[in-house]
Design a protein around this motif. Structure first.
Motif, PDB file in Angstrom:
ATOM      1  N   ALA A  17       0.841  -1.205   0.000  1.00 45.12           N
ATOM      2  CA  ALA A  17       0.000   0.000   0.000  1.00 45.12           C
ATOM      3  C   ALA A  17       0.870   1.246   0.000  1.00 45.12           C
ATOM      4  CB  ALA A  17      -0.921   0.015   1.216  1.00 45.12           C
ATOM      5  N   HIS A  18       0.432   2.266  -0.737  1.00 48.20           N
ATOM      6  CA  HIS A  18       1.126   3.551  -0.675  1.00 48.20           C
ATOM      7  C   HIS A  18       0.127   4.671  -0.400  1.00 48.20           C
ATOM      8  CE1 HIS A  18      -0.063   4.941  -4.719  1.00 48.20           C
ATOM      9  NE2 HIS A  18       0.261   3.751  -5.205  1.00 48.20           N
ATOM     10  N   GLU A  19       0.629   5.882  -0.218  1.00 49.94           N
ATOM     11  CA  GLU A  19      -0.165   6.974   0.344  1.00 49.94           C
ATOM     12  C   GLU A  19      -0.704   7.954  -0.699  1.00 49.94           C
ATOM     13  OE1 GLU A  19       2.527   7.430   4.403  1.00 49.94           O
ATOM     14  OE2 GLU A  19       3.121   8.451   2.556  1.00 49.94           O
ATOM     15  N   GLU A  20      -0.522   7.629  -1.975  1.00 52.25           N
ATOM     16  CA  GLU A  20      -0.855   8.598  -3.015  1.00 52.25           C
ATOM     17  C   GLU A  20      -1.714   7.963  -4.111  1.00 52.25           C
ATOM     18  OE1 GLU A  20       3.291  11.093  -2.235  1.00 52.25           O
ATOM     19  OE2 GLU A  20       2.977  10.114  -4.159  1.00 52.25           O
ATOM     20  N   ASN A  21      -2.030   8.769  -5.136  1.00 51.30           N
ATOM     21  CA  ASN A  21      -2.869   8.318  -6.237  1.00 51.30           C
ATOM     22  C   ASN A  21      -2.065   7.588  -7.305  1.00 51.30           C
ATOM     23  OD1 ASN A  21      -5.215   9.526  -5.140  1.00 51.30           O
ATOM     24  ND2 ASN A  21      -4.656  11.506  -6.027  1.00 51.30           N
ATOM     25  N   ASN A  22      -2.770   6.958  -8.231  1.00 55.42           N
ATOM     26  CA  ASN A  22      -2.125   6.359  -9.397  1.00 55.42           C
ATOM     27  C   ASN A  22      -1.362   7.434 -10.169  1.00 55.42           C
ATOM     28  OD1 ASN A  22      -2.941   3.570  -9.330  1.00 55.42           O
ATOM     29  ND2 ASN A  22      -5.013   4.254  -9.762  1.00 55.42           N
ATOM     30  N   GLY A  23      -0.152   7.095 -10.613  1.00 55.40           N
ATOM     31  CA  GLY A  23       0.658   8.032 -11.377  1.00 55.40           C
ATOM     32  C   GLY A  23       1.529   8.940 -10.543  1.00 55.40           C
TER      33      GLY A  23
END
Length: 347
Positions: A40-46
């Motif tokens: 999991a990461h904390e930002e949007n796609n791209g």
């Protein structure tokens, strides 16, 4: 006789179950063991984190020859950034991006990353600092481990820049400014040092907050400013480069320790192979973002002069004292050690 047959049957079933349990407890990759994990990461796609995680996953899956499969979850799919960190700690996630701005209450010592004008203005030197610093990779990492987070690497998404509804090129112009911050006590203290009014707010609410004048400014790397279109609802983009947006590639320690040595080696090799990639990705995305902002808006872009930077450096010093008082002797020692390491690399 029937009792004897029944007893033998029960023992056979128990033996089968015990055998299965032992087999799953000690994976044998050579026998075709496969792994299905979540990252999991904390930002949007791209985003920079998304680009980094996809490269990390690509390398690791390729190294494993198909034994490892990893599903990627951008922010919001399984909780916000803080909830993702908690899932990592509890073993609900194998991997996660864990950024200090979102975890200051979990690991208070990591709030040193929120101090302004701490790191070098030379990104190549910062790359060396993150790779070699004992203050970070040994001392701070040990504190993360105590909180059930194993840090694999520290890296940066670039410098933090300011968008505001009014000019902010000198510290006295910040007086009373409603500045959106992450839920970090140290980020709050850093802006209070300029006389601002820090206002914590979830990332996904920042655009509407700026649009409705609930807040008057925010800080982020240029890639995030462009991606979230904050420039549409702000008058000034000030290139202050006041701090680095630092994040960590992290893993659940119990999960990592349970893996066979060859799989652990693959993960650690992937960490090293993506170290340079992370710096190149942020440089490319941030550089391209500034061009896109210029093309898409008439926001006024201000670059701090060296004289103005010195004024902010002086004003920010009170926040360093706040940090040391907040974290105590151990955290203060880590900061002092890191500052000495930075000074040595700057030479």
């Amino acid at each position: 006789m029937k009792k004897s047959i029944l007893l033998v049957s029960v023992l056979l079933v128990m033996t089968l179950f015990v055998g299965c349990g032992q087999q799953s407890a000690t994976p044998t990759p050579d026998a075709g063991e496969t792994y299905n994990w979540r990252f999991a990461h904390e930002e949007n796609n791209g985003s920079i984190q998304d680009v980094y995680v996809k490269e990390f996953v690509r390398i690791l899956e390729e190294k494993s020859g198909g034994k490892i499969n990893i599903d990627i979850y951008p922010v919001g799919q399984i909780g916000d950034a803080t909830q993702q960190c908690e899932l990592l700690q509890n073993g609900g996630l194998e991997f996660a991006m864990v950024s200090p701005g979102n975890t200051g209450t979990i690991v208070p010592e990591n709030q040193l990353f929120s101090l302004h004008f701490l790191f070098s203005e030379d990104m190549e030197k910062n790359k060396e600092i993150f790779k070699t610093s004992k203050a970070l990779n040994e001392d701070l990492t040990a504190i993360y481990a105590d909180k059930n987070i194993k840090v694999l690497s520290y890296w940066t998404e670039g410098t933090m820049e300011w968008t505001t509804s009014k000019p902010v090129s000198r510290p006295e112009l910040w007086n009373g400014l409603k500045m959106r911050t992450m839920p970090s006590p140290m980020i709050v203290a850093s802006y209070e040092a300029y006389g601002a009014n820090p206002t914590p707010m979830p990332y996904m609410e920042v655009y509407s907050g700026l649009q409705l004048n609930m807040i008057e400014g925010q800080e982020n790397p240029l890639s995030a400013i462009e991606e979230m279109k904050f420039y549409e609802v702000q008058k000034y983009l000030t290139l202050g480069s006041s701090s680095l947006y630092v994040t960590t590639t992290a893993v659940n320690p119990k999960f990592f320790d349970s893996l066979p040595a060859d799989i652990q080696k693959m993960i650690l090799e992937t960490v090293e192979e993506t170290r340079d990639f992370s710096f190149q990705a942020q440089a490319d995305l941030n550089g391209g973002a500034l061009d896109k902002i210029k093309a898409a808006s008439d926001i006024e872009i201000v670059t701090l002069t060296q004289e103005e930077r010195e004024l902010f450096k002086e004003a920010s010093k009170s926040a360093y004292d706040v940090y040391k008082n907040m974290v105590g002797a151990k955290g203060a020692d880590i900061l002092d050690k890191l500052m000495a390491e930075i000074a040595e690399i700057e030479k």
